[in-house]
Design a protein around this motif. Structure first.
Motif, PDB file in Angstrom:
ATOM      1  N   ILE A 134       0.810  -1.639   0.036  1.00  0.00           N
ATOM      2  CA  ILE A 134      -0.345   0.125   0.019  1.00  0.00           C
ATOM      3  C   ILE A 134       1.494   1.484  -0.066  1.00  0.00           C
ATOM      4  N   ALA A 135       0.637   1.921  -1.070  1.00  0.00           N
ATOM      5  CA  ALA A 135       0.940   2.815  -1.159  1.00  0.00           C
ATOM      6  C   ALA A 135       0.673   4.249  -0.073  1.00  0.00           C
TER       7      ALA A 135
ATOM      8  N   ASN B 252      -0.536  14.244   3.107  1.00  0.00           N
ATOM      9  CA  ASN B 252      -0.393  15.466   2.117  1.00  0.00           C
ATOM     10  C   ASN B 252      -0.537  15.119   0.744  1.00  0.00           C
ATOM     11  N   GLY B 253      -1.026  13.735   0.596  1.00  0.00           N
ATOM     12  CA  GLY B 253      -0.531  13.751  -1.423  1.00  0.00           C
ATOM     13  C   GLY B 253      -0.046  13.521  -1.937  1.00  0.00           C
ATOM     14  N   LYS B 254       1.695  13.766  -1.045  1.00  0.00           N
ATOM     15  CA  LYS B 254       2.575  13.433  -1.404  1.00  0.00           C
ATOM     16  C   LYS B 254       3.159  11.710  -0.996  1.00  0.00           C
ATOM     17  N   LEU B 255       3.745  11.612  -2.189  1.00  0.00           N
ATOM     18  CA  LEU B 255       4.200   9.890  -1.398  1.00  0.00           C
ATOM     19  C   LEU B 255       5.393   9.851  -0.853  1.00  0.00           C
TER      20      LEU B 255
ATOM     21  N   VAL C 162       6.067   3.003   1.569  1.00  0.00           N
ATOM     22  CA  VAL C 162       4.976   1.842   0.307  1.00  0.00           C
ATOM     23  C   VAL C 162       5.237   1.138   1.337  1.00  0.00           C
ATOM     24  N   VAL C 163       4.065   0.120   1.640  1.00  0.00           N
ATOM     25  CA  VAL C 163       4.316  -0.912   3.404  1.00  0.00           C
ATOM     26  C   VAL C 163       3.374  -2.074   2.730  1.00  0.00           C
TER      27      VAL C 163
ATOM     28  N   GLY D  41      -6.276  -1.785   0.218  1.00  0.00           N
ATOM     29  CA  GLY D  41      -5.633  -1.983  -1.450  1.00  0.00           C
ATOM     30  C   GLY D  41      -4.599  -1.406  -1.690  1.00  0.00           C
ATOM     31  N   LYS D  42      -4.981   0.072  -1.635  1.00  0.00           N
ATOM     32  CA  LYS D  42      -4.295   0.709  -2.624  1.00  0.00           C
ATOM     33  C   LYS D  42      -2.991   1.880  -1.364  1.00  0.00           C
ATOM     34  N   ILE D  43      -4.173   2.330  -1.109  1.00  0.00           N
ATOM     35  CA  ILE D  43      -3.083   4.163  -0.113  1.00  0.00           C
ATOM     36  C   ILE D  43      -3.561   3.866   1.105  1.00  0.00           C
TER      37      ILE D  43
END
Length: 802
Positions: A742-743, A747-750, A753-754, A792-794
């Motif tokens: 999951i990313a 505040n919307g910035k990557l 990833v875990v 499953g995503k972020i």
């Protein structure tokens, strides 16, 4: 391992042949699987690059079924009678039999070089007298039942082949075989009454698993319609009967049209003042094919019959009669009623000849064009029908016609009876003799096969008779009934005859007492999966269903449909997206591809090229990618780790790939099955591969690339054929990843990833994300305002400074 495909492929082809690896068991307790391809016509040019696509597809399916433990029949044979062979024989002064033998040998060599798993022990050839004996036997049974009859009729005549063609063999006004002009001639022909089976050929499509487009093509070709036959009296006293699907529009009939060949024309000759003009028009029409005559876009032509009129049965109005070539004597009654207000062709004809146009369904502007959107609406200018809906008017007019003796309801079909005789040498002799006392008499079954005589010239005669018409010693015989002098039929059967039942001979190919045994039929039939080209949907597929239904009716087979499933494939186009042809210079020889890249690469590429059901352009660069894929697998065999079970790192991918490939083969999604295996070796590059994993990979790949995978299997120490190894089985539970990635955003910035458990709760996901070193650093000194979790995503932490 170096992928030495030239030596590897020959080695395994010989072993398969020596061990009869793909021969079906005639008697078995196993579940059967009968896979069928359209057997090829062995032309002098050999295989083209399009042949391997459908053959490889069914070979993949058959290999998988065999590995699943089924008794698989995947046979091959030769549809070898036909005009091209005879034309080549004429040109080169060689017997057609020798041409056929040479061509078959060439085709067989090519098919074997591709590694196709055919059962060569069941090889058949339609030109073998032991085969066409039974083609003749079926014809005689049809003759006995009244389904084979001889009649004089207008026929399609190929000006180059010098023979009669069935309607289905005329494409866009030219001969399907040679592309030459087709014209109309009157000729005595043998016909098969396929029309007697029209409704069953439609109805039984509900019982089979055919592609929707295949069913639709057959239904449209048969062309069932419901309407009425209506009687128009004439000023000469005779009745002109027409068939119409729109009897509700009778009040809009302002003229009639007859076929130029209609027999009433000569009957009324002394009453028609312009009879010479009518006859000249008829001669002109005879030079056109049915296609040319019925083209919608062509100029409207015709001649009015001066001196004879028809009478509209619903209002007593006298209306003119024309002859026009777009009306065919072979379809319907040879006459039509014209409603120019609601039919575009009738409207254009009426405008050209200044004929009245009457609106009978409200809604259009008939001064500008015909109003054809009239399947619904309200009737106008229609006497007792005025004010009714179209639907109600159809019911009312049919009742009125029947009550007044002016017509009756009728179901009609566009399908015509099958023109079955050909004026050529290289075909099955028709086993009938003509006796002046007894008429047409069958050759006794004990004398079958009636063999072709040896002749010196295969040229058809200029008057359109078969070359056999010159063989007086063969023609002159005695009547089997009365012993009087008789003459043999000199026409031969069309190429479609032998292909109309060939699947039945495969299941018992050496039976001398019957076309096949009851035991073989009960075990093997119906065909489980039949793949063929869409171009044969209204030819061979329709004909063979008809023949099988007849055999069902006389008790030879216990099922009315021969094929349980029918799929179709798209053709392979040239690199420019055009159809391959010698004239375009874009034809590709499969021999060249095999020599350069190997048979496995050819097989793999033709399955990877795109959606199997759709046409796809060839790509010289893309085929190299398939070769690199096989090279990678060969090289990977040198770096296999020990391991009898799937590793934890690869376990889920293994089960997902097995599931994907298994299901995609059944769905003919061969390209995505290959993509799944490509993805798997990428994972192996990342995680490594052990013995169990590599064995499963080459087993899944074996139906696609059988030569290389057999070699790799042997390299792993297995002396048994991989083709007979059990197909891998997947565990549904293990197709689901135990952990997912999951990313994590702030505040919307990557920020990272875990990995979390697939079933982790939102709280667990948040905790894991916050524990990540990079994410923790980004959150330091911040207040968490909100946490957004999209499973499953972020995970997105919305924060602001403390």
């Amino acid at each position: 391992m170096f992928y030495d495909f030239k030596n590897i492929e020959k080695k395994w082809q010989k072993r398969w042949q020596d061990e009869k690896a793909f021969c079906a068991e005639q008697k078995s307790d196993k579940e059967k699987f009968f896979a069928l391809i359209e057997f090829p016509y062995p032309s002098g040019a050999g295989l083209h690059i399009g042949h391997p696509r459908p053959y490889t597809a069914l070979d993949i399916v058959s290999r998988k079924k065999r590995m699943e433990g089924k008794n698989v029949l995947f046979p091959i044979g030769w549809d070898a009678f036909g005009l091209p062979t005879e034309n080549y024989a004429i040109k080169n002064h060689i017997h057609p039999r020798q041409v056929t033998e040479n061509n078959v040998a060439r085709f067989k060599e090519q098919l074997q070089s591709i590694g196709l798993g055919f059962d060569w022990d069941r090889e058949i050839n339609t030109t073998d007298p032991n085969y066409y004996k039974w083609t003749q036997w079926i014809f005689l049974k049809m003759f006995e039942k009244g389904l084979a009859y001889k009649t004089t009729m207008p026929v399609n005549w190929c000006t180059s082949c010098k023979c009669v063609l069935a309607n289905e063999e005329v494409v866009n006004g030219v001969c399907e075989r040679c592309g030459s002009e087709v014209v109309r001639r009157e000729k005595s022909q043998w016909m098969l009454k396929i029309t007697a089976y029209a409704q069953r050929l439609i109805d039984d499509l509900d019982t089979v698993d055919f592609l929707p487009r295949v069913k639709t093509q057959q239904i449209n070709w048969i062309g069932r319609s419901e309407g009425a036959e209506v009687d128009f009296t004439t000023t000469e006293g005779e009745t002109l009967t027409v068939y119409t699907t729109r009897p509700d529009t009778l009040f809009g009939v302002t003229y009639m049209v007859m076929s130029p060949e209609h027999p009433y024309i000569e009957k009324w000759a002394d009453k028609i003042s312009n009879i010479e003009s009518v006859r000249a028009y008829r001669q002109e029409a005879a030079r056109k094919s049915d296609f040319e005559r019925t083209e919608l876009q062509k100029d409207k032509t015709g001649v009015k019959l001066d001196g004879v009129c028809a009478i509209n049965p619903v209002n007593g109005t006298q209306i003119p009669i024309f002859v026009s070539d777009y009306v065919l004597m072979s379809y319907g009654t040879g006459a039509i009623m014209a409603v120019p207000g609601h039919d575009t062709r009738d409207w254009e004809f009426a405008k050209k000849f200044d004929l009245p146009i009457i609106e009978v369904v409200a809604g259009g502007d008939i001064e500008k064009e015909a109003f054809t959107d009239c399947e619904t609406g309200i009737m106008v200018n229609s006497g007792f029908l005025t004010g009714l809906s179209v639907e109600d008017a159809k019911v009312a007019i049919k009742k009125w016609l029947e009550e007044n003796g002016k017509g009756h309801t009728k179901v009609n079909y566009k399908l015509r009876d099958w023109v079955f005789s050909r004026q050529r040498y290289w075909g099955e002799p028709i086993p009938l003799v003509y006796c002046e006392k007894c008429g047409w008499v069958p050759v006794p079954e004990s004398e079958l096969p009636l063999r072709l005589p040896e002749i010196d010239s295969y040229e058809p005669t200029d008057n359109g008779e078969s070359p056999l018409s010159k063989c007086t010693d063969w023609i002159n015989t005695t009547c089997p009934h009365c012993g009087a002098p008789a003459k043999r039929e000199t026409d031969t059967m069309p190429q479609w005859a032998g292909s109309s039942w060939y699947f039945l001979r495969y299941i018992d190919p050496t039976n001398n007492d019957a076309l096949t045994s009851k035991e073989a039929i009960d075990y093997w039939m119906p065909v489980d999966w039949y793949n063929g080209g869409m171009e044969h949907t209204t030819l061979h597929l329709l004909y063979s269903r008809f023949w099988h239904k007849f055999l069902y009716d006389i008790g030879v087979v216990p099922m009315s449909e021969p094929y349980a499933k029918r799929t179709s494939h798209g053709m392979i186009l040239g690199e420019n997206g055009e159809k391959m042809s010698k004239s375009r210079g874009n034809v590709i020889n499969p021999d060249d591809i095999i020599n350069e890249y190997g048979a496995d690469t050819l097989r793999l590429y033709e399955m990877f090229i795109g959606d199997f059901e759709k046409a796809a352009p060839w790509s010289a660069s893309a085929i190299k990618g398939c070769k690199r894929f096989l090279d990678r697998i060969a090289a990977m065999s040198d770096n296999i780790k020990p391991g009898k079970e799937y590793s934890a790192a690869n376990e889920s991918a293994m089960h997902k790939t097995i599931k994907k490939v298994t299901q995609d083969i059944e769905g003919m999604k061969f390209n995505t099955a290959i993509a799944a295996m490509m993805a798997l070796i990428n994972q192996f590059d990342k995680n490594g591969v052990n013995e169990a994993e590599f064995k499963t990979l080459i087993t899944l790949l074996n139906p696609f690339a059988p030569h290389l995978t057999e070699e790799l299997n042997e390299k792993m120490g297995d002396r048994n054929l991989l083709a007979k190894t059990q197909w891998p089985v997947y565990d549904e539970a293990k197709t689901v990843e135990s952990t997912i990635e999951i990313a994590v955003q702030v505040n919307g910035k990557l920020k990272g990833v875990v990995a979390v458990a697939a079933d982790a709760s939102e709280d667990d996901i948040k905790a894991t994300a916050q524990a990540d070193e990079a994410v923790a650093a980004a959150l330091q000194g911040m207040n968490i305002v909100k946490v957004i979790v999209i499973r499953g995503k972020i995970v997105n932490f919305v924060v602001k400074p403390q």
